[in-house]
Scaffold this motif. Structure first.
Motif, PDB file in Angstrom:
ATOM      1  N   GLY A   1      16.366  -1.290  -2.151  1.00 40.97           N
ATOM      2  CA  GLY A   1      15.467  -0.525  -3.011  1.00 40.97           C
ATOM      3  C   GLY A   1      15.441  -0.970  -4.450  1.00 40.97           C
ATOM      4  O   GLY A   1      15.146  -0.162  -5.345  1.00 40.97           O
TER       5      GLY A   1
ATOM      6  N   ARG B   1      15.407   2.745  -9.202  1.00 41.94           N
ATOM      7  CA  ARG B   1      14.940   4.122  -9.230  1.00 41.94           C
ATOM      8  C   ARG B   1      15.698   4.901 -10.301  1.00 41.94           C
ATOM      9  O   ARG B   1      16.912   4.823 -10.402  1.00 41.94           O
ATOM     10  CB  ARG B   1      15.138   4.787  -7.876  1.00 41.94           C
ATOM     11  CG  ARG B   1      14.210   4.267  -6.804  1.00 41.94           C
ATOM     12  CD  ARG B   1      14.397   5.012  -5.489  1.00 41.94           C
ATOM     13  NE  ARG B   1      13.449   4.511  -4.488  1.00 41.94           N
ATOM     14  CZ  ARG B   1      12.207   4.947  -4.358  1.00 41.94           C
ATOM     15  NH1 ARG B   1      11.746   5.903  -5.158  1.00 41.94           N
ATOM     16  NH2 ARG B   1      11.405   4.429  -3.433  1.00 41.94           N
TER      17      ARG B   1
ATOM     18  N   HIS C   1       9.906  -1.048  -4.445  1.00 43.35           N
ATOM     19  CA  HIS C   1      11.261  -0.500  -4.375  1.00 43.35           C
ATOM     20  C   HIS C   1      11.522   0.195  -3.040  1.00 43.35           C
ATOM     21  O   HIS C   1      12.481   0.947  -2.898  1.00 43.35           O
ATOM     22  CB  HIS C   1      11.488   0.478  -5.536  1.00 43.35           C
ATOM     23  CG  HIS C   1      11.431  -0.171  -6.882  1.00 43.35           C
ATOM     24  ND1 HIS C   1      10.251  -0.411  -7.535  1.00 43.35           N
ATOM     25  CD2 HIS C   1      12.411  -0.652  -7.697  1.00 43.35           C
ATOM     26  CE1 HIS C   1      10.501  -0.992  -8.698  1.00 43.35           C
ATOM     27  NE2 HIS C   1      11.800  -1.152  -8.822  1.00 43.35           N
ATOM     28  N   ASP C   2      10.649  -0.049  -2.073  1.00 51.34           N
ATOM     29  CA  ASP C   2      10.793   0.535  -0.736  1.00 51.34           C
ATOM     30  C   ASP C   2      10.592  -0.588   0.272  1.00 51.34           C
ATOM     31  O   ASP C   2       9.469  -1.035   0.519  1.00 51.34           O
ATOM     32  CB  ASP C   2       9.759   1.647  -0.530  1.00 51.34           C
ATOM     33  CG  ASP C   2       9.924   2.379   0.795  1.00 51.34           C
ATOM     34  OD1 ASP C   2      10.520   1.810   1.732  1.00 51.34           O
ATOM     35  OD2 ASP C   2       9.440   3.523   0.885  1.00 51.34           O
ATOM     36  N   TRP C   3      11.683  -1.062   0.851  1.00 51.19           N
ATOM     37  CA  TRP C   3      11.642  -2.251   1.696  1.00 51.19           C
ATOM     38  C   TRP C   3      10.633  -2.123   2.837  1.00 51.19           C
ATOM     39  O   TRP C   3      10.010  -3.108   3.241  1.00 51.19           O
ATOM     40  CB  TRP C   3      13.032  -2.533   2.238  1.00 51.19           C
ATOM     41  CG  TRP C   3      13.140  -3.819   2.987  1.00 51.19           C
ATOM     42  CD1 TRP C   3      13.340  -4.001   4.323  1.00 51.19           C
ATOM     43  CD2 TRP C   3      13.041  -5.140   2.428  1.00 51.19           C
ATOM     44  NE1 TRP C   3      13.370  -5.338   4.640  1.00 51.19           N
ATOM     45  CE2 TRP C   3      13.189  -6.060   3.494  1.00 51.19           C
ATOM     46  CE3 TRP C   3      12.827  -5.629   1.134  1.00 51.19           C
ATOM     47  CZ2 TRP C   3      13.148  -7.438   3.310  1.00 51.19           C
ATOM     48  CZ3 TRP C   3      12.787  -7.007   0.947  1.00 51.19           C
ATOM     49  CH2 TRP C   3      12.932  -7.893   2.015  1.00 51.19           C
ATOM     50  N   GLU C   4      10.443  -0.918   3.344  1.00 54.36           N
ATOM     51  CA  GLU C   4       9.523  -0.730   4.463  1.00 54.36           C
ATOM     52  C   GLU C   4       8.066  -0.847   4.033  1.00 54.36           C
ATOM     53  O   GLU C   4       7.179  -0.993   4.877  1.00 54.36           O
ATOM     54  CB  GLU C   4       9.756   0.655   5.096  1.00 54.36           C
ATOM     55  CG  GLU C   4      11.162   0.859   5.645  1.00 54.36           C
ATOM     56  CD  GLU C   4      11.521  -0.171   6.708  1.00 54.36           C
ATOM     57  OE1 GLU C   4      10.631  -0.495   7.531  1.00 54.36           O
ATOM     58  OE2 GLU C   4      12.673  -0.643   6.715  1.00 54.36           O
ATOM     59  N   LYS C   5       7.807  -0.792   2.722  1.00 51.88           N
ATOM     60  CA  LYS C   5       6.430  -0.785   2.236  1.00 51.88           C
ATOM     61  C   LYS C   5       6.051  -2.042   1.458  1.00 51.88           C
ATOM     62  O   LYS C   5       4.887  -2.186   1.048  1.00 51.88           O
ATOM     63  CB  LYS C   5       6.193   0.436   1.346  1.00 51.88           C
ATOM     64  CG  LYS C   5       6.345   1.767   2.073  1.00 51.88           C
ATOM     65  CD  LYS C   5       6.116   2.928   1.129  1.00 51.88           C
ATOM     66  CE  LYS C   5       6.266   4.266   1.843  1.00 51.88           C
ATOM     67  NZ  LYS C   5       6.091   5.419   0.911  1.00 51.88           N
TER      68      LYS C   5
END
Length: 427
Positions: free
Chosen positions: A230, A258, A400-404
């Motif tokens: 993240g 974050r 900052h969101d690996w899935e996105k």
């Protein structure tokens, strides 16, 4: 005249009479506009609150889809020297380029952002180029706006007690724009932080280390590394003017993280350095090493990611029949991880210059023609700028969101301009 005023004696300063454009702010937006106005033989004066052209903070900016807009604004002799304003003028600019995205944990290439001709400009060098031949009044912090009762003029009042009057005023006075505050009020004018922050680092290294930071398979100028945990890493060359002495190169790098927008970060400089190093230990090289090699007491620049959306209804301003409007970071400050801010700023300058030309060079100085031109500009700029503010925020969140990451606006849209903006620049 109507409008608020400050107490005390006021000295009226007239540069070029009252039929001119007042440009507030000598950043790249205001200077590009001033170059366009000068090229079109439209009288102008640039006012800047700083005492001189030297600014404490420096960074680099990507210029890509707005290249045609800048070509329109500046004379050919300046355009011919734009290569020299890059972070490394010795690296030829390609007609097409790509920004590599790597897995910050493993170093694996996960994607590339495609771009047309891409200039990586150093802020101080492009400003120095755009300043050439311009009329700039230094040490002039704007404090008030006054509108003539006949609807024809606007007067800028400055903190030193002087003032100047023109036909219209363009505010390009940056992220914390004073003019924006005068137009919408102090609360509504405030930039909004989002839930991420970082500390900007500018470092030099030994010859061998500097060469390592630019070695293949890494891009010679920049690379980006989202991290599965993240975080978001950036590493680029900031100053490569001396090709024979890598020890003189400066690198620009940061890891963003974050941080709730309502949290006050009171870390000391040394604590910011330590935090960046701690994050970097989770990264692969070259990110891991560039932070590890940074001295523990090296000065860094902390900041939250911030924005201001001009399309929000509560942010609507009165342009007083086309006498005042906003441009660049004064109009749409955005988070920087999509690399769009400078291009939208140059687009603003281009549209303003074209709009002012449309009535000025015809000799029609009527309020109606001016108002129509500024309304046309705002009707295009506000939705365009607002959309980019929102896209840039969405991009920062996704990075900052690996899935996105792979669904981020950068990955899906690349660096290209919208079809609408492309048509506008097709002059």
């Amino acid at each position: 005249m109507e409008g608020s005023s400050t107490n005390g004696q006021v000295s009226t300063v007239q540069f070029g009479g009252e039929n001119k454009v007042l440009v507030i702010g000598a950043g790249s937006t205001g200077l590009a506009l001033a170059q366009g106005l000068k090229k079109a033989r439209i009288p102008y004066v640039v006012y800047e609150r700083d005492e001189n052209a030297t600014r404490k903070r420096n960074w680099s900016m990507g210029l890509h889809w707005a290249v045609p807009a800048l070509q329109y604004l500046i004379p050919d002799e300046l355009l011919a020297r734009i290569q020299g304003t890059q972070t490394d003028p010795n690296v030829p600019t390609k007609d097409a380029d790509q920004l590599p995205f790597i897995n910050g944990q493993t170093g694996e290439l996960i994607g590339e952002i495609k771009s047309d001709k891409f200039y990586r400009l150093r802020r101080d060098k492009i400003r120095a180029l755009l300043l050439e031949g311009l009329d700039v009044r230094w040490g002039k912090a704007i404090s008030d706006l006054i509108y003539s009762t006949d609807g024809r003029k606007i007067t800028a009042r400055f903190a030193d007690g002087t003032e100047d009057t023109g036909s219209l005023l363009i505010a390009s006075d940056g992220l914390h724009s004073t003019v924006r505050t005068l137009l919408v009020g102090s609360e509504k004018a405030k930039v909004t932080p989002i839930d991420f922050a970082t500390a900007m680092c500018f470092t030099k290294h030994s010859r061998d280390r500097a060469l390592f930071l630019r070695a293949k398979p890494h891009h010679p100028l920049y690379q980006v590394a989202p991290h599965p945990n993240g975080y978001f890493g950036w590493l680029s060359l900031h100053d490569g003017d001396d090709p024979d002495h890598p020890e003189n190169w400066t690198f620009y790098h940061y890891i963003s993280f974050r941080e709730p927008r309502n949290v006050t970060n009171d870390r000391s400089n040394a604590e910011h350095v330590a935090h960046q190093k701690e994050l970097a230990r989770q990264f692969t090289d070259p990110f891991k090493s560039v932070f590890e090699w940074m001295p523990d007491d090296h000065p860094v620049w902390y900041g939250k990611l911030r924005q201001w959306d001009p399309s929000e209804p509560e942010h609507k301003w009165d342009d007083h029949d086309g006498r005042v409007t906003l441009a660049g970071d004064a109009a749409h400050p955005m988070t920087f991880q999509r690399g769009q801010g400078f291009n939208h700023a140059i687009m603003d300058s281009f549209l303003l210059c074209k709009g002012i030309e449309s009535f000025w060079n015809s000799g029609d100085f009527s309020s109606e023609q001016r108002a129509a031109a500024i309304t046309d500009y705002e009707n295009e700029m506000i939705p365009r700028g607002g959309e980019e503010v929102r896209l840039s925020e969405a991009n920062s969140i996704a990075m900052h969101d690996w899935e996105k990451v792979m669904q981020s606006p950068s990955m899906k849209k690349g660096m290209h301009v919208s079809h609408q903006a492309a048509r506008i620049m097709d002059y």
